[in-house]
Design a protein around this motif. Structure first.
Motif, PDB file in Angstrom:
ATOM      1  N   GLN A  30       0.815  -1.204   0.000  1.00  0.00           N
ATOM      2  CA  GLN A  30       0.000   0.000   0.000  1.00  0.00           C
ATOM      3  C   GLN A  30       0.853   1.259   0.000  1.00  0.00           C
ATOM      4  OE1 GLN A  30      -0.512   2.354   2.793  1.00  0.00           O
ATOM      5  NE2 GLN A  30      -1.785   3.556   1.425  1.00  0.00           N
ATOM      6  N   LEU A  33       0.306   4.287  -2.241  1.00  0.00           N
ATOM      7  CA  LEU A  33      -0.918   4.056  -3.009  1.00  0.00           C
ATOM      8  C   LEU A  33      -2.126   4.171  -2.093  1.00  0.00           C
ATOM      9  CD1 LEU A  33       0.311   0.880  -4.902  1.00  0.00           C
ATOM     10  CD2 LEU A  33       0.218   3.209  -5.812  1.00  0.00           C
ATOM     11  N   THR A  37      -7.023   0.578  -3.509  1.00  0.00           N
ATOM     12  CA  THR A  37      -6.354  -0.170  -4.580  1.00  0.00           C
ATOM     13  C   THR A  37      -5.916  -1.535  -4.077  1.00  0.00           C
ATOM     14  OG1 THR A  37      -5.602   1.858  -5.642  1.00  0.00           O
ATOM     15  CG2 THR A  37      -4.385  -0.154  -6.172  1.00  0.00           C
ATOM     16  N   HIS A  40      -8.946  -3.824  -3.427  1.00  0.00           N
ATOM     17  CA  HIS A  40      -9.503  -4.323  -4.682  1.00  0.00           C
ATOM     18  C   HIS A  40      -8.677  -5.494  -5.225  1.00  0.00           C
ATOM     19  CE1 HIS A  40     -11.564  -4.258  -8.516  1.00  0.00           C
ATOM     20  NE2 HIS A  40     -10.397  -4.208  -9.129  1.00  0.00           N
ATOM     21  N   LYS A  41      -7.381  -5.453  -5.009  1.00  0.00           N
ATOM     22  CA  LYS A  41      -6.481  -6.482  -5.528  1.00  0.00           C
ATOM     23  C   LYS A  41      -6.195  -7.598  -4.507  1.00  0.00           C
ATOM     24  CE  LYS A  41      -4.170  -3.382  -8.754  1.00  0.00           C
ATOM     25  NZ  LYS A  41      -4.190  -4.112 -10.019  1.00  0.00           N
TER      26      LYS A  41
END
Length: 179
Positions: A30, A33, A37, A40-41
């Motif tokens: 992370q 970011l 994100t 989600h991944k």
């Protein structure tokens, strides 16, 4: 997805090695970011990193690094991928000294923050700085004080939910007066 994670998982105690290793790796990915994100991944990360079983990830080699670098479903950052593998090896080695859960939870502070506003939520602490030093000494990489504090929040070691939040105190680890 982020709301569900916040409402059901973030800040709840995690004590098992695999769960702590997963959170540590994801907090590292992370860095720089958005957490959305990473969330989600997350299913793709679990598949790509053998469900974050430390022994399995510790056995990854350069072929696995290349496989991961070519996996568009995850965050493809070589330094972060290599750190995950290094940290898996360090997690396995740490078992001789009590293990990752014992090391991480030894940094639980005596008090937790009590922020009234988002601006009052800290991003590091004395304990997160000490945790980062201890992890680096044990062979971990990509584990700075901010990453360690985020880990501490994620696994319920500190409760930075705002005072008055419906989630404040839900970990069961902190009895903090509301106001």
């Amino acid at each position: 997805m982020a709301s569900y994670y916040y409402d059901t998982e973030w800040g709840m105690p995690v004590y098992d090695e695999r769960g702590l290793f997963e959170r540590l790796v994801l907090e590292g990915f992370q860095s720089g970011l958005s957490w959305a994100t990473v969330l989600h991944k997350r299913p793709a990360f679990r598949k790509a990193f053998a469900d974050f079983v430390p022994d399995a990830v510790a056995a990854f080699d350069e072929n696995d690094v290349e496989r991961l670098m070519n996996n568009a479903a995850i965050i493809r950052n070589r330094r972060k991928i290599e750190a995950a593998i290094t940290n898996a090896r360090a997690t396995v080695a740490l078992r001789e000294e009590g293990g990752l859960p014992d090391l991480l939870w030894s940094f639980r502070p005596n008090e937790t923050p009590a922020p009234r506003t988002a601006d009052e939520v800290p991003s590091t602490s004395t304990e997160s700085r000490a945790m980062a030093r201890a992890l680096k000494k044990a062979g971990f990489t990509f584990v700075g004080p901010t990453t360690c504090f985020a880990l501490m929040e994620a696994v319920g070691m500190v409760d930075t939910h705002l005072l008055g939040s419906h989630r404040r105190g839900t970990s069961g680890l902190w009895n903090v007066p509301e106001f």
